[in-house]
Design a protein around this motif. Structure first.
Motif, PDB file in Angstrom:
ATOM      1  N   LEU A 147       0.809  -1.220   0.000  1.00 25.69           N
ATOM      2  CA  LEU A 147       0.000   0.000   0.000  1.00 25.69           C
ATOM      3  C   LEU A 147       0.840   1.266   0.000  1.00 25.69           C
ATOM      4  O   LEU A 147       0.332   2.346  -0.305  1.00 25.69           O
ATOM      5  CB  LEU A 147      -0.940   0.007   1.207  1.00 25.69           C
ATOM      6  CG  LEU A 147      -1.926  -1.165   1.323  1.00 25.69           C
ATOM      7  CD1 LEU A 147      -2.887  -0.919   2.474  1.00 25.69           C
ATOM      8  CD2 LEU A 147      -2.696  -1.379   0.025  1.00 25.69           C
ATOM      9  N   ASP A 148       2.127   1.143   0.299  1.00 24.11           N
ATOM     10  CA  ASP A 148       2.999   2.325   0.314  1.00 24.11           C
ATOM     11  C   ASP A 148       3.074   3.001  -1.048  1.00 24.11           C
ATOM     12  O   ASP A 148       3.349   4.202  -1.126  1.00 24.11           O
ATOM     13  CB  ASP A 148       4.415   1.947   0.752  1.00 24.11           C
ATOM     14  CG  ASP A 148       4.499   1.591   2.231  1.00 24.11           C
ATOM     15  OD1 ASP A 148       3.485   1.770   2.948  1.00 24.11           O
ATOM     16  OD2 ASP A 148       5.572   1.117   2.662  1.00 24.11           O
ATOM     17  N   VAL A 149       2.815   2.246  -2.119  1.00 20.47           N
ATOM     18  CA  VAL A 149       2.969   2.823  -3.469  1.00 20.47           C
ATOM     19  C   VAL A 149       2.019   3.989  -3.709  1.00 20.47           C
ATOM     20  O   VAL A 149       2.321   4.882  -4.514  1.00 20.47           O
ATOM     21  CB  VAL A 149       2.775   1.754  -4.569  1.00 20.47           C
ATOM     22  CG1 VAL A 149       3.823   0.661  -4.457  1.00 20.47           C
ATOM     23  CG2 VAL A 149       1.359   1.165  -4.562  1.00 20.47           C
ATOM     24  N   ILE A 150       0.877   4.010  -3.003  1.00 25.44           N
ATOM     25  CA  ILE A 150      -0.113   5.073  -3.224  1.00 25.44           C
ATOM     26  C   ILE A 150      -0.197   6.033  -2.037  1.00 25.44           C
ATOM     27  O   ILE A 150      -0.950   7.005  -2.057  1.00 25.44           O
ATOM     28  CB  ILE A 150      -1.502   4.457  -3.521  1.00 25.44           C
ATOM     29  CG1 ILE A 150      -2.452   5.491  -4.133  1.00 25.44           C
ATOM     30  CG2 ILE A 150      -2.093   3.787  -2.286  1.00 25.44           C
ATOM     31  CD1 ILE A 150      -3.758   4.913  -4.644  1.00 25.44           C
ATOM     32  N   ASN A 151       0.602   5.781  -1.020  1.00 26.34           N
ATOM     33  CA  ASN A 151       0.602   6.627   0.183  1.00 26.34           C
ATOM     34  C   ASN A 151       1.569   7.802  -0.026  1.00 26.34           C
ATOM     35  O   ASN A 151       2.774   7.598  -0.128  1.00 26.34           O
ATOM     36  CB  ASN A 151       1.038   5.789   1.392  1.00 26.34           C
ATOM     37  CG  ASN A 151       0.911   6.551   2.693  1.00 26.34           C
ATOM     38  OD1 ASN A 151       0.900   7.778   2.725  1.00 26.34           O
ATOM     39  ND2 ASN A 151       0.840   5.812   3.796  1.00 26.34           N
ATOM     40  N   LYS A 154       4.777   7.985   1.925  1.00 26.80           N
ATOM     41  CA  LYS A 154       5.767   6.911   1.843  1.00 26.80           C
ATOM     42  C   LYS A 154       6.329   6.680   0.446  1.00 26.80           C
ATOM     43  O   LYS A 154       7.260   5.891   0.278  1.00 26.80           O
ATOM     44  CB  LYS A 154       5.167   5.611   2.378  1.00 26.80           C
ATOM     45  CG  LYS A 154       4.803   5.701   3.857  1.00 26.80           C
ATOM     46  CD  LYS A 154       4.354   4.369   4.417  1.00 26.80           C
ATOM     47  CE  LYS A 154       4.064   4.481   5.905  1.00 26.80           C
ATOM     48  NZ  LYS A 154       3.653   3.201   6.514  1.00 26.80           N
ATOM     49  N   SER A 155       5.774   7.322  -0.561  1.00 27.28           N
ATOM     50  CA  SER A 155       6.255   7.129  -1.925  1.00 27.28           C
ATOM     51  C   SER A 155       6.332   8.455  -2.665  1.00 27.28           C
ATOM     52  O   SER A 155       5.416   9.278  -2.581  1.00 27.28           O
ATOM     53  CB  SER A 155       5.320   6.174  -2.685  1.00 27.28           C
ATOM     54  OG  SER A 155       5.675   6.119  -4.052  1.00 27.28           O
ATOM     55  N   THR A 156       7.416   8.629  -3.396  1.00 26.60           N
ATOM     56  CA  THR A 156       7.545   9.844  -4.220  1.00 26.60           C
ATOM     57  C   THR A 156       6.822   9.690  -5.546  1.00 26.60           C
ATOM     58  O   THR A 156       6.631  10.668  -6.272  1.00 26.60           O
ATOM     59  CB  THR A 156       9.031  10.152  -4.477  1.00 26.60           C
ATOM     60  OG1 THR A 156       9.639   9.022  -5.117  1.00 26.60           O
ATOM     61  CG2 THR A 156       9.756  10.459  -3.179  1.00 26.60           C
ATOM     62  N   ASN A 157       6.411   8.462  -5.875  1.00 26.72           N
ATOM     63  CA  ASN A 157       5.738   8.198  -7.154  1.00 26.72           C
ATOM     64  C   ASN A 157       4.242   7.943  -6.992  1.00 26.72           C
ATOM     65  O   ASN A 157       3.600   7.415  -7.895  1.00 26.72           O
ATOM     66  CB  ASN A 157       6.385   6.983  -7.835  1.00 26.72           C
ATOM     67  CG  ASN A 157       7.800   7.253  -8.293  1.00 26.72           C
ATOM     68  OD1 ASN A 157       8.103   8.338  -8.789  1.00 26.72           O
ATOM     69  ND2 ASN A 157       8.676   6.272  -8.121  1.00 26.72           N
ATOM     70  N   TRP A 158       3.679   8.325  -5.845  1.00 26.20           N
ATOM     71  CA  TRP A 158       2.278   8.023  -5.576  1.00 26.20           C
ATOM     72  C   TRP A 158       1.333   8.577  -6.640  1.00 26.20           C
ATOM     73  O   TRP A 158       0.308   7.953  -6.947  1.00 26.20           O
ATOM     74  CB  TRP A 158       1.879   8.556  -4.201  1.00 26.20           C
ATOM     75  CG  TRP A 158       1.915  10.066  -4.106  1.00 26.20           C
ATOM     76  CD1 TRP A 158       2.986  10.834  -3.785  1.00 26.20           C
ATOM     77  CD2 TRP A 158       0.829  10.965  -4.380  1.00 26.20           C
ATOM     78  NE1 TRP A 158       2.655  12.171  -3.828  1.00 26.20           N
ATOM     79  CE2 TRP A 158       1.331  12.268  -4.196  1.00 26.20           C
ATOM     80  CE3 TRP A 158      -0.505  10.794  -4.755  1.00 26.20           C
ATOM     81  CZ2 TRP A 158       0.538  13.403  -4.384  1.00 26.20           C
ATOM     82  CZ3 TRP A 158      -1.298  11.918  -4.937  1.00 26.20           C
ATOM     83  CH2 TRP A 158      -0.781  13.205  -4.748  1.00 26.20           C
ATOM     84  N   ALA A 159       1.676   9.723  -7.233  1.00 29.02           N
ATOM     85  CA  ALA A 159       0.786  10.355  -8.219  1.00 29.02           C
ATOM     86  C   ALA A 159       0.618   9.496  -9.466  1.00 29.02           C
ATOM     87  O   ALA A 159      -0.398   9.598 -10.180  1.00 29.02           O
ATOM     88  CB  ALA A 159       1.319  11.730  -8.601  1.00 29.02           C
TER      89      ALA A 159
END
Length: 384
Positions: A147-151, A154-159
């Motif tokens: 879930l970190d991928v969209i948080n 926690k992620s610079t690439n969430w967008a």
């Protein structure tokens, strides 16, 4: 040895009882036709279950459970059923909604515990209903097992997890949506996701099924095979039943839910999946059994929201599976497995079909082996 013998006898008796609802001629024609379908699409194994007039009238397993050991497929064997699993997660959400613990129109950010907003439309609230119907504008481009991928914290690439269209105004099937839905079940109920589904859906329906590999009999797992189109060979996919023991030992509630894959990790037999299907076919209540969700909740799940795929809330509406008939259900595909669960709620019939490996074209909405098997079962056993 005695245990195996008794189990075999019980299974034979069960098959005879179920098959007594159809004629020997129907059974013979069905099995001849399906044998031909299996040969046509190089299926390793194929398990089917048929419901007619609100009764389970036919179950059968064809082919192999394990190629290397030459083990035949059995009706009690269990598969990882892939995306049909989403309907279990959605059913859990509807239970929580009925208990007034959440609403389908809640801001998903508040439910999941971090910001869920499409950066191109920051003022548009993404609701739980949008996430469950794949109209959230969220995608799987960054993966969906963490879930970190969209948080954003926690992620610079969430967008990159968001598409260009406004939430609620487009559709893209997305596994991340349902791994987050499973996390919401955990956060709101206070129960670990797999335990919640077991206690509130599986056990009340009397099914042998589950998300946690270690809690199931590994001898009943059906080996899944990915088809290599270059070498025309089947390759086992052992990761389908990865027990993830270390991750579970260090489990963090409300964060590590994707370990169980609410989006695709249910393990169940075709026969028990048909019994679960009957609950949805009867709008939330098992025949002569317990009510799992209300009639209103069941109809909400089955009501089409997205134009594409006929998607509702983990239940699709399809009009081109059986000519002239509107069907409700879902498909699944992962690790070489292809599964289908479709039912007609007014006419009280439905089908479960699962193969653990096939050369059938995977790039078609309902892969041809599933489509042809369902139509054969309909023509031979259901059509009046």
């Amino acid at each position: 040895m005695l245990k195996i013998t008794l189990r075999s006898i019980l299974m034979l008796l069960m098959t005879l009882i179920i098959s007594s609802r159809i004629t020997l001629a129907q059974t013979a024609k069905t099995e001849t036709d399906i044998d031909a379908i299996i040969k046509k699409f190089d299926a390793v194994g194929l398990a089917v279950a048929v419901v007619k007039d609100n009764k389970l009238i036919y179950t059968h397993s064809f082919g192999l459970k394990d190629i290397g050991q030459n083990v035949p497929l059995n009706n009690t064997d269990i598969f990882r059923i892939a995306s049909i699993s989403k309907s279990f997660s959605a059913t859990g959400i509807m239970q929580l909604a009925e208990a007034k613990k959440l609403s389908l129109d809640d801001d998903f950010s508040k439910l999941i515990g971090f910001k869920i907003r499409n950066p191109k439309y920051p003022e548009t609230v993404i609701t739980l209903r949008m996430v469950m119907s794949h109209t959230s504008s969220i995608n799987d481009s960054q993966g969906y097992f963490n879930l970190d991928v969209i948080n954003p914290d926690k992620s610079t690439n969430w967008a990159k997890c968001y598409n260009d269209y406004e939430p609620g105004k487009g559709y893209q099937y997305c596994n991340l949506n349902y791994n987050m839905v499973g996390t919401v079940i955990e956060k709101i109920s206070g129960e670990r996701f797999d335990h919640y589904i077991k206690h509130h859906i599986i056990e009340p329906l009397g099914l042998y099924a589950g998300y946690e590999v270690s809690m199931l009999d590994s001898a009943r797992f059906v080996t899944l095979y990915e088809y290599n189109r270059n070498t025309k060979t089947f390759v086992p996919a052992p990761l389908a039943y990865n027990p993830r023991r270390n991750e579970i030992e260090n489990y963090v509630m409300g964060s590590n839910t994707p370990i169980f894959s609410p989006t695709g990790g249910m393990k169940i037999s075709a026969t028990d999946l048909a019994r679960y299907m009957m609950m949805h076919m009867n709008y939330g209540k098992a025949p002569k059994g317990k009510r799992i969700i209300s009639k209103e909740s069941a109809k909400t799940m089955q009501t089409q929201i997205a134009d594409k795929d006929g998607y509702g809330l983990a239940i699709r509406t399809v009009t081109d599976l059986i000519p002239g008939t509107i069907m409700k259900g879902h498909t699944g595909s992962a690790y070489g497995l292809y599964s289908a669960m479709f039912f007609q709620p007014e006419q009280k019939f439905g089908f479960v079909v699962i193969t653990n490996g096939t050369s059938s074209n995977p790039n078609i909405d309902i892969t041809p082996i599933l489509r042809e098997t369902i139509n054969s079962l309909y023509d031979n056993l259901v059509k009046k």
